[in-house]
Design a protein around this motif. Sequence first.
Motif, PDB file in Angstrom:
ATOM      1  N   ASP A  60       0.820  -1.215   0.000  1.00  0.00           N
ATOM      2  CA  ASP A  60       0.000   0.000   0.000  1.00  0.00           C
ATOM      3  C   ASP A  60       0.855   1.268   0.000  1.00  0.00           C
ATOM      4  O   ASP A  60       0.472   2.280  -0.586  1.00  0.00           O
ATOM      5  CB  ASP A  60      -0.927   0.019   1.223  1.00  0.00           C
ATOM      6  CG  ASP A  60      -2.131  -0.901   1.047  1.00  0.00           C
ATOM      7  OD1 ASP A  60      -2.389  -1.338  -0.093  1.00  0.00           O
ATOM      8  OD2 ASP A  60      -2.806  -1.199   2.058  1.00  0.00           O
ATOM      9  N   ASP A  61       1.998   1.222   0.687  1.00  0.00           N
ATOM     10  CA  ASP A  61       2.857   2.407   0.760  1.00  0.00           C
ATOM     11  C   ASP A  61       4.113   2.254  -0.101  1.00  0.00           C
ATOM     12  O   ASP A  61       5.142   2.865   0.167  1.00  0.00           O
ATOM     13  CB  ASP A  61       3.247   2.706   2.212  1.00  0.00           C
ATOM     14  CG  ASP A  61       4.082   1.595   2.833  1.00  0.00           C
ATOM     15  OD1 ASP A  61       4.174   0.499   2.237  1.00  0.00           O
ATOM     16  OD2 ASP A  61       4.648   1.813   3.924  1.00  0.00           O
ATOM     17  N   ALA A  62       3.999   1.452  -1.161  1.00  0.00           N
ATOM     18  CA  ALA A  62       5.147   1.215  -2.045  1.00  0.00           C
ATOM     19  C   ALA A  62       5.056   2.087  -3.295  1.00  0.00           C
ATOM     20  O   ALA A  62       3.969   2.449  -3.753  1.00  0.00           O
ATOM     21  CB  ALA A  62       5.220  -0.253  -2.450  1.00  0.00           C
ATOM     22  N   ALA A  63       6.223   2.420  -3.834  1.00  0.00           N
ATOM     23  CA  ALA A  63       6.316   3.109  -5.128  1.00  0.00           C
ATOM     24  C   ALA A  63       7.164   2.240  -6.049  1.00  0.00           C
ATOM     25  O   ALA A  63       8.233   1.761  -5.650  1.00  0.00           O
ATOM     26  CB  ALA A  63       6.937   4.484  -4.971  1.00  0.00           C
ATOM     27  N   PHE A  64       6.688   2.056  -7.272  1.00  0.00           N
ATOM     28  CA  PHE A  64       7.398   1.250  -8.258  1.00  0.00           C
ATOM     29  C   PHE A  64       7.968   2.186  -9.317  1.00  0.00           C
ATOM     30  O   PHE A  64       7.222   2.836 -10.061  1.00  0.00           O
ATOM     31  CB  PHE A  64       6.467   0.221  -8.883  1.00  0.00           C
ATOM     32  CG  PHE A  64       6.035  -0.851  -7.916  1.00  0.00           C
ATOM     33  CD1 PHE A  64       6.735  -2.043  -7.814  1.00  0.00           C
ATOM     34  CD2 PHE A  64       4.933  -0.661  -7.086  1.00  0.00           C
ATOM     35  CE1 PHE A  64       6.351  -3.030  -6.922  1.00  0.00           C
ATOM     36  CE2 PHE A  64       4.538  -1.638  -6.183  1.00  0.00           C
ATOM     37  CZ  PHE A  64       5.250  -2.830  -6.105  1.00  0.00           C
ATOM     38  N   VAL A  65       9.294   2.262  -9.344  1.00  0.00           N
ATOM     39  CA  VAL A  65       9.992   3.152 -10.270  1.00  0.00           C
ATOM     40  C   VAL A  65      10.660   2.283 -11.334  1.00  0.00           C
ATOM     41  O   VAL A  65      11.487   1.429 -11.005  1.00  0.00           O
ATOM     42  CB  VAL A  65      11.039   4.007  -9.537  1.00  0.00           C
ATOM     43  CG1 VAL A  65      11.732   4.947 -10.515  1.00  0.00           C
ATOM     44  CG2 VAL A  65      10.393   4.790  -8.396  1.00  0.00           C
ATOM     45  N   GLY A  66      10.307   2.503 -12.602  1.00  0.00           N
ATOM     46  CA  GLY A  66      10.902   1.666 -13.633  1.00  0.00           C
ATOM     47  C   GLY A  66      10.430   2.011 -15.026  1.00  0.00           C
ATOM     48  O   GLY A  66       9.915   3.103 -15.282  1.00  0.00           O
ATOM     49  N   ASP A  67      10.591   1.033 -15.929  1.00  0.00           N
ATOM     50  CA  ASP A  67      10.242   1.221 -17.334  1.00  0.00           C
ATOM     51  C   ASP A  67       8.998   0.403 -17.673  1.00  0.00           C
ATOM     52  O   ASP A  67       8.195   0.075 -16.792  1.00  0.00           O
ATOM     53  CB  ASP A  67      11.441   0.842 -18.221  1.00  0.00           C
ATOM     54  CG  ASP A  67      12.000  -0.541 -17.902  1.00  0.00           C
ATOM     55  OD1 ASP A  67      11.217  -1.403 -17.417  1.00  0.00           O
ATOM     56  OD2 ASP A  67      13.200  -0.774 -18.115  1.00  0.00           O
ATOM     57  N   SER A  68       8.838   0.044 -18.957  1.00  0.00           N
ATOM     58  CA  SER A  68       7.624  -0.641 -19.396  1.00  0.00           C
ATOM     59  C   SER A  68       7.472  -2.032 -18.786  1.00  0.00           C
ATOM     60  O   SER A  68       6.360  -2.539 -18.641  1.00  0.00           O
ATOM     61  CB  SER A  68       7.616  -0.756 -20.924  1.00  0.00           C
ATOM     62  OG  SER A  68       8.766  -1.455 -21.391  1.00  0.00           O
ATOM     63  N   ARG A  69       8.570  -2.668 -18.433  1.00  0.00           N
ATOM     64  CA  ARG A  69       8.463  -3.973 -17.775  1.00  0.00           C
ATOM     65  C   ARG A  69       7.736  -3.844 -16.432  1.00  0.00           C
ATOM     66  O   ARG A  69       6.851  -4.647 -16.110  1.00  0.00           O
ATOM     67  CB  ARG A  69       9.848  -4.565 -17.542  1.00  0.00           C
ATOM     68  CG  ARG A  69      10.368  -5.419 -18.683  1.00  0.00           C
ATOM     69  CD  ARG A  69      11.712  -6.016 -18.331  1.00  0.00           C
ATOM     70  NE  ARG A  69      11.946  -7.245 -19.064  1.00  0.00           N
ATOM     71  CZ  ARG A  69      13.003  -8.015 -18.901  1.00  0.00           C
ATOM     72  NH1 ARG A  69      13.921  -7.683 -18.013  1.00  0.00           N
ATOM     73  NH2 ARG A  69      13.152  -9.131 -19.604  1.00  0.00           N
ATOM     74  N   THR A  70       8.096  -2.844 -15.645  1.00  0.00           N
ATOM     75  CA  THR A  70       7.429  -2.627 -14.362  1.00  0.00           C
ATOM     76  C   THR A  70       5.989  -2.188 -14.559  1.00  0.00           C
ATOM     77  O   THR A  70       5.090  -2.588 -13.803  1.00  0.00           O
ATOM     78  CB  THR A  70       8.192  -1.573 -13.536  1.00  0.00           C
ATOM     79  OG1 THR A  70       9.514  -2.040 -13.293  1.00  0.00           O
ATOM     80  CG2 THR A  70       7.511  -1.303 -12.212  1.00  0.00           C
ATOM     81  N   ASP A  71       5.739  -1.389 -15.571  1.00  0.00           N
ATOM     82  CA  ASP A  71       4.370  -0.972 -15.875  1.00  0.00           C
ATOM     83  C   ASP A  71       3.509  -2.193 -16.185  1.00  0.00           C
ATOM     84  O   ASP A  71       2.383  -2.315 -15.685  1.00  0.00           O
ATOM     85  CB  ASP A  71       4.381  -0.004 -17.054  1.00  0.00           C
ATOM     86  CG  ASP A  71       2.997   0.551 -17.350  1.00  0.00           C
ATOM     87  OD1 ASP A  71       2.264   0.901 -16.396  1.00  0.00           O
ATOM     88  OD2 ASP A  71       2.635   0.633 -18.537  1.00  0.00           O
ATOM     89  N   GLY A  72       4.031  -3.116 -17.000  1.00  0.00           N
ATOM     90  CA  GLY A  72       3.299  -4.343 -17.292  1.00  0.00           C
ATOM     91  C   GLY A  72       3.057  -5.175 -16.053  1.00  0.00           C
ATOM     92  O   GLY A  72       1.979  -5.761 -15.878  1.00  0.00           O
TER      93      GLY A  72
END
Length: 273
Positions: A77-89
């Motif tokens: 819930d309190d996480a942030a995902f920083v990345g490119d299209s792989r992380t978006d997918g």
Amino acid sequence: MRKSLPLLLVLLFVLAACGAPEPSQSLPAASTAAPVTKPEPIPEPESEPEPEPEPVEAYDFTQPVPEGEKVELEYFDDAAFVGDSRTDGFLVYSGIGRGANLTSNGLSIFKLADKKALKIDGVEYTLLEALERKEYGKIYFSLGVNELGYFDDDGFYRNYCAAIDAIRAAQPKAVIYIQGLIPLNEKLIMESSGRDYLTNEHLRVYNDLMRQVAEEKQVAFLDLYSLFVDENGALPEEASRDGVHLRTEYCKQWLAYLQTHTVDFETLYPEAN
């Protein structure tokens, strides 16, 4: 008899003039009461020495986060995902359903600090600027595939170190996870895009560099490569359509891995308590 009377009177007169002897003065009687003595102080019981605090075992930043008990999805819930299209997918297809999506397709570590990759409420931000907008408990960081075409390993390492420094400055109380790169399927890549610079050989070099960054900067490392690599040192063909991005089933495996590979801030940095 009459002639001796005057002599008697003289003697009486002398005695009267000298006075009767006084009784001798006696010394005061010694007291018979027992002497008063101060009581001996009662010795205080010797206090037992306090036990030495058990030494806290230092976290081994040279190793990936070990497998542990599975956490619930609320952990993110309190996480942030920083990345490119792989992380978006991953965020779209894994079913995680939570966590801030701070991703940008095609983003590289070389442009992380400069490229205005996100638009929030009509304002453009770099991913690092967007990260500063609120406080997070965990930061999942994953970049590296788009950088394979630069052939600048030293620059990759230096920029990765700078990125971790910037993330820590923005989120000093967050657990920072560096996610190692998932392998590629070169056969599918050549069939779909022909990008021959996307090789597992170079990707493994980058994973080693990211391990070094994790050790140097004292952050957690997640070994996703070992999770997905097959006996040929590649991503299985059934895992991807284009050799890079994962299908839904494998995004779910990615999520299951994250749920069983977590570490607390206090475990990483016990001296901060």
